[in-house]
Design a protein around this motif. Structure first.
Motif, PDB file in Angstrom:
ATOM      1  N   MET A 132       0.829  -1.200   0.000  1.00  0.00           N
ATOM      2  CA  MET A 132       0.000   0.000   0.000  1.00  0.00           C
ATOM      3  C   MET A 132       0.868   1.256   0.000  1.00  0.00           C
ATOM      4  SD  MET A 132      -2.704  -1.717   0.025  1.00  0.00           S
ATOM      5  CE  MET A 132      -4.153  -0.728   0.298  1.00  0.00           C
ATOM      6  N   ALA A 134       0.299   4.710   0.612  1.00  0.00           N
ATOM      7  CA  ALA A 134      -0.773   5.573   1.129  1.00  0.00           C
ATOM      8  C   ALA A 134      -0.309   7.035   1.156  1.00  0.00           C
ATOM      9  CB  ALA A 134      -1.212   5.064   2.491  1.00  0.00           C
ATOM     10  N   GLY A 191      -6.106   7.748   6.968  1.00  0.00           N
ATOM     11  CA  GLY A 191      -4.925   7.371   6.186  1.00  0.00           C
ATOM     12  C   GLY A 191      -5.090   6.087   5.409  1.00  0.00           C
ATOM     13  N   TYR A 192      -6.329   5.584   5.280  1.00  0.00           N
ATOM     14  CA  TYR A 192      -6.572   4.383   4.474  1.00  0.00           C
ATOM     15  C   TYR A 192      -6.868   4.774   3.027  1.00  0.00           C
ATOM     16  CZ  TYR A 192      -6.526   1.155   8.358  1.00  0.00           C
ATOM     17  OH  TYR A 192      -6.115   0.395   9.416  1.00  0.00           O
ATOM     18  N   ILE A 193      -6.397   3.911   2.125  1.00  0.00           N
ATOM     19  CA  ILE A 193      -6.666   4.137   0.708  1.00  0.00           C
ATOM     20  C   ILE A 193      -8.104   3.720   0.405  1.00  0.00           C
ATOM     21  CG2 ILE A 193      -6.015   3.493  -1.640  1.00  0.00           C
ATOM     22  CD1 ILE A 193      -3.162   2.980  -0.603  1.00  0.00           C
ATOM     23  N   GLY A 198      -8.249  -2.317   2.656  1.00  0.00           N
ATOM     24  CA  GLY A 198      -8.147  -2.377   4.123  1.00  0.00           C
ATOM     25  C   GLY A 198      -6.692  -2.363   4.546  1.00  0.00           C
ATOM     26  N   ASP A 199      -6.422  -2.915   5.723  1.00  0.00           N
ATOM     27  CA  ASP A 199      -5.061  -2.953   6.254  1.00  0.00           C
ATOM     28  C   ASP A 199      -4.349  -4.181   5.693  1.00  0.00           C
ATOM     29  OD1 ASP A 199      -2.818  -3.690   8.015  1.00  0.00           O
ATOM     30  OD2 ASP A 199      -3.465  -1.942   9.150  1.00  0.00           O
ATOM     31  N   ALA A 200      -3.404  -3.944   4.817  1.00  0.00           N
ATOM     32  CA  ALA A 200      -2.751  -5.065   4.118  1.00  0.00           C
ATOM     33  C   ALA A 200      -2.036  -5.985   5.112  1.00  0.00           C
ATOM     34  CB  ALA A 200      -1.779  -4.535   3.073  1.00  0.00           C
ATOM     35  N   GLY A 201      -1.335  -5.403   6.089  1.00  0.00           N
ATOM     36  CA  GLY A 201      -0.611  -6.223   7.073  1.00  0.00           C
ATOM     37  C   GLY A 201      -1.560  -7.138   7.822  1.00  0.00           C
TER      38      GLY A 201
HETATM   39  N1  URA Z   1      -1.822   0.771   4.803  1.00  0.00           N
HETATM   40  C1  URA Z   1      -2.711  -0.215   4.584  1.00  0.00           C
HETATM   41  O1  URA Z   1      -2.457  -1.371   4.904  1.00  0.00           O
HETATM   42  N2  URA Z   1      -3.889   0.095   3.986  1.00  0.00           N
HETATM   43  C2  URA Z   1      -4.189   1.341   3.599  1.00  0.00           C
HETATM   44  O2  URA Z   1      -5.263   1.556   3.041  1.00  0.00           O
HETATM   45  C3  URA Z   1      -3.252   2.367   3.854  1.00  0.00           C
HETATM   46  C4  URA Z   1      -2.086   2.052   4.468  1.00  0.00           C
END
Ligand code: URA
Length: 208
Positions: A132, A134, A191-193, A198-201
């Motif tokens: 991501m 961002a 700060g999410y795209i 979502g949260d890639a991690g």
């Molecule tokens: N990091 C993420 O994992 N997702 C986002 O949308 C932005 C930052």
């Protein structure tokens, strides 16, 4: 905005699946690995070749082989780890460095907490990976860290970017080519795209 969008149909199809909220951890990991491999195929399109003599069972012929350009893959911890294996499937001899940066909650500035790189980082073609892109803060910090250690040839490969992130990398590091599978609409207030994935991690490691 300088960015190369890799819009191969297979990548776009898999990207849609990976965005889907119903895609679970196992499938998410597999898709990310597959997309990373397909993107690496495109990133390495212009790798230099040299001629060599090969003896086939029938005769000797002049053939082409990679001219020994050394590749380094540098995941930004932790989500970047999800892209490593896909790239190594295509470039198994690549060395892998790791960079850890986090954002200080008060200053909002990126802080380096880990950096372990191949010794000859200055001589390698580096592919920095993070799913991501961002705000661009971590990527810019990671590239700063690499350049401070002598790196000269750097590409950035992400799955999904926000325009803000691409512009930030372009502004700070105009020499770094940015490759993505998609540039999305915008960043939200957290700060999410958007629409993003979502949260890639969390989706890679099942930590939600
Ligand atoms: N990091 C993420 O994992 N997702 C986002 O949308 C932005 C930052």
């Amino acid at each position: 905005m300088q960015v190369k969008i890799i819009d191969h149909p297979l990548i776009q199809h898999k990207l849609s699946l990976i965005r889907d909220i119903r895609t679970g951890t196992k499938e998410f990991r597999e898709l990310l690995e597959e997309i990373s491999m397909l993107m690496a195929f495109e990133l390495t399109r212009n790798m230099p070749l040299e001629e060599t003599q090969i003896e086939t069972p029938l005769t000797t012929c002049t053939c082409k082989m990679l001219s020994g350009k050394k590749i380094g893959v540098v995941p930004i911890l932790r989500a970047g780890l999800g892209m490593v294996n896909g790239i190594l499937k295509l470039i198994p001899a690549a060395k892998v460095g790791h960079i850890g940066v986090y954002r200080d909650h008060e200053t909002l500035k990126p802080v380096e907490y880990y950096c372990k790189l191949p010794k000859d980082v200055a001589d390698r073609e580096l592919i920095v990976i993070d799913p991501m892109l961002a705000t661009g803060g971590s990527s810019v910090a990671a590239i700063d860290m690499l350049k401070a250690r002598g790196a000269r040839h750097i590409k950035l490969m992400c799955l999904v970017a926000a325009p803000e992130g691409v512009n930030m990398v372009n502004d700070h590091h105009p020499d770094v080519e940015v490759y993505v599978a998609a540039v999305d609409s915008h960043l939200n207030e957290h700060g999410y795209i958007v629409p993003g994935l979502g949260d890639a991690g969390d989706r890679i490691f099942g930590t939600k």
